[in-house]
Design a protein around this motif. Structure first.
Motif, PDB file in Angstrom:
ATOM      1  N   ARG A 144      12.900  -5.192 -45.286  1.00  0.00           N
ATOM      2  CA  ARG A 144      11.784  -4.510 -44.605  1.00  0.00           C
ATOM      3  C   ARG A 144      11.099  -5.332 -43.520  1.00  0.00           C
ATOM      4  N   ARG A 174      15.908  -0.733 -53.501  1.00  0.00           N
ATOM      5  CA  ARG A 174      15.927  -1.148 -52.088  1.00  0.00           C
ATOM      6  C   ARG A 174      17.353  -1.198 -51.542  1.00  0.00           C
ATOM      7  N   ASP A 233      12.105   5.266 -38.766  1.00  0.00           N
ATOM      8  CA  ASP A 233      11.314   4.220 -39.422  1.00  0.00           C
ATOM      9  C   ASP A 233      10.448   3.416 -38.458  1.00  0.00           C
TER      10      ASP A 233
END
Lengths: 289, 279
Positions: free
Chosen positions: B158, B120, B190
């Motif tokens: 996120r 990540r 995104d």
């Protein structure tokens, strides 16, 4: 009071393994009563130059002249108070430096530190608070009860109360809204003219540099890259853009237009009004003046 | 119609030491995937609004809901997982000793297992183009780079929404461009929802929708085109007009025909070029 930097070099942490060359062979003049803008991006050396203007830093080579005082590399300097009293620096986000219980005490701190009597310091505080566009009733308040914009003005009043002959501004409008920005810049320009101050503006804003300064000095990688009047500096905008610097939006727009038309439009415009005239006469087929 | 992510209904907030509310009966909606700019002068209430959105302040009146949760002491932690905030000063939000540690900080707090954390961190730094700086220390970075690391720290968690609270106002022009460019890409690739709080009108012009705040209330909302029609009124509100709009207006006044209002320099140049060959 004239200030002159003559072939100065500055190394941070000289003679240690962390030594870093910040300025090399910088020469520049700030004649009494002039308005100079120093421009350059982060790391170009402009803040290091700024700290030489009132001997917060002493050059590792070369000489700094502040009025009649000479500050030379390699010499121990004593009694710099007289210099620092005459050159007031408004640092970035000066409101972070407020600390006193009341606005009045905060403004008086500077002058009293330089030996001014309390009565005189208070008189100066009441003048300075109005110079920055605030009212006298604010003097009794805690600086921490004020809005951000008011706090910044109080911090500036603290510098003005020292009655400097030279005022050095490090990004004075950072974080302000467009109206606040204009008010602060106009305020300094007014003081510059009324009190015949020398003004040094360290900024990223090409708009402000073009609008207010007599001379612009561009710093790049620790050296003076270019100096000249705003029209001289912006007559070759592409060089500045290639260095990653901004140019005023008027200049940038004219450049794009000239590129689209494949032709020069004559003179370099610094205001929207000038550009409108030039574009209008160009489009209407008249001779661009 | 896009999905509604945030809804404020009649929100009022007053700071303890103030005599009038910072926000007065604000109602607004934010939709999935949009870039919303909230503009207003210093003290207009826009930063208070941001703090209300992720529960840093609780309104005295009204209701806030984020991703279907109504904001309360119980839901605030779930809501904060959905909203990431980037603040104004790049130096005040760098907590790690290196770039990758800084991005990992939030993940550690969220209890993400180490293996997942590594990927990540790398992914997030790749998205903001800072993946070649993994072991750099903060003082070697420019303001724009630090802000991009701050954005990466949020991306790694996120969230659905990123709030930029004057995140570009302390940066130099290059840093500002880097951050805005990054945000634009994130939004496109995104589908992250972006709320940018700013008084940079050039930045606001790039948003899908603008809300103009004045004295704790919503003064106007609309597309950038609609908002910049307000013209002089914006200046009266302590704001400004983007340069292409200002110049376009001045040119029209000299009799140069322009078909509409242009928000970008490129569009205005193109229009002038075309109109030149019509005259």
């Amino acid at each position: 009071m004239d200030i002159s930097l003559q072939n100065i070099e500055y190394r941070y942490q000289a003679d240690t393994p962390f030594e870093r060359l910040a300025l090399s062979d910088v020469s520049l003049d700030i004649p009494s009563g002039s308005y100079i803008a120093i421009i350059g991006h982060t790391g170009s050396g402009k803040s290091t130059v700024l700290q030489h203007l009132n001997a917060l830093l002493k050059p590792t080579k070369g000489t700094v002249l502040i009025g009649s005082r000479e500050i030379r590399a390699g010499r121990k300097e004593k009694n710099l108070k007289a210099v620092r009293e005459k050159v007031g620096i408004v640092f970035q986000f000066p409101e972070h430096q407020l600390f006193e219980e009341t606005v009045e005490k905060d403004i008086c701190f500077g002058p009293m530190n330089f030996g001014v009597s309390e009565t005189e310091a208070k008189r100066r505080a009441s003048v300075a608070i109005e110079q920055v566009g605030l009212t006298k009733d604010i003097l009794e308040k805690s600086p921490f009860d004020l809005s951000g914009g008011q706090m910044r003005r109080v911090a500036i009043a603290g510098v003005l109360a020292m009655e400097p002959q030279v005022i050095v501004l490090d990004e004075p409008t950072a974080g302000l809204d467009p109206r606040g920005r204009k008010e602060i810049m106009d305020l300094f320009y007014q003081l510059h003219q009324d009190k015949n101050l020398s003004t040094v503006l360290v900024t990223h804003s090409m708009e402000d540099a073009a609008a207010y300064a007599d001379e612009i000095i561009i710093m790049h990688q620790g050296s003076v890259f270019e100096k000249g009047t705003p029209s001289e500096i912006f007559s070759a905008p592409q060089a500045l853009i290639d260095m990653g610097l901004d140019v005023p939006e008027v200049v940038r727009f004219q450049l794009k237009l000239e590129q689209a038309f494949g032709r020069k439009m004559g003179k370099v415009c610094l205001t929207a009004e000038e550009l409108t005239d030039v574009v209008a006469s160009f489009l209407k087929g008249g001779n661009p003046s | 119609m896009a999905k509604q992510l945030v809804a404020l209904e009649n929100v009022t907030y007053q700071y303890d030491d103030q005599t009038s509310p910072a926000l007065k009966k604000i109602s607004l909606e934010v939709f999935e995937g949009e870039w919303l700019a909230i503009v207003g002068h210093n003290g207009s209430g826009k930063s208070t609004l941001a703090k209300i959105l992720n529960g840093l302040q609780f309104p005295q009146e009204g209701n806030v809901s984020v991703c279907g949760h109504s904001l309360s002491e119980e839901t605030v932690w779930d809501i904060r997982k959905q909203i990431g905030m980037v603040f104004q000063n790049p130096d005040n939000q760098f907590v790690g000793t290196t770039v990758q540690d800084d991005v990992a900080f939030g993940l550690e707090n969220a209890g993400v297992p180490q293996e997942a954390m590594k990927t990540r961190v790398k992914d997030a730094l790749h998205k903001v183009k800072m993946d070649s700086f993994l072991d750099q220390e903060p003082h070697h970075l420019s303001g724009g780079q630090k802000q991009r690391v701050a954005i990466a720290g949020i991306l790694a968690l996120r969230p659905s929404i990123i709030i930029l609270d004057e995140a570009t106002s302390m940066l130099d022009p290059r840093g500002r461009e880097e951050v805005i460019g990054t945000v634009k890409e994130l939004k496109q690739q995104d589908r992250i929802t972006v709320i940018s709080i700013t008084h940079d009108l050039e930045e606001a012009a790039k948003a899908d929708r603008i809300i103009v705040m004045n004295q704790g209330q919503i003064h106007r909302q609309g597309s950038p085109e609609e908002i910049f029609q307000m013209d002089e009124e914006l200046i009266g509100l302590g704001l400004d007009i983007p340069f292409p709009v200002k110049l376009g207006k001045m040119l029209r006044e000299t009799g140069i025909p322009l078909t509409k209002q242009f928000l970008s320099e490129e569009e205005l140049v193109a229009e002038l070029w075309t109109s030149h060959y019509k005259i």
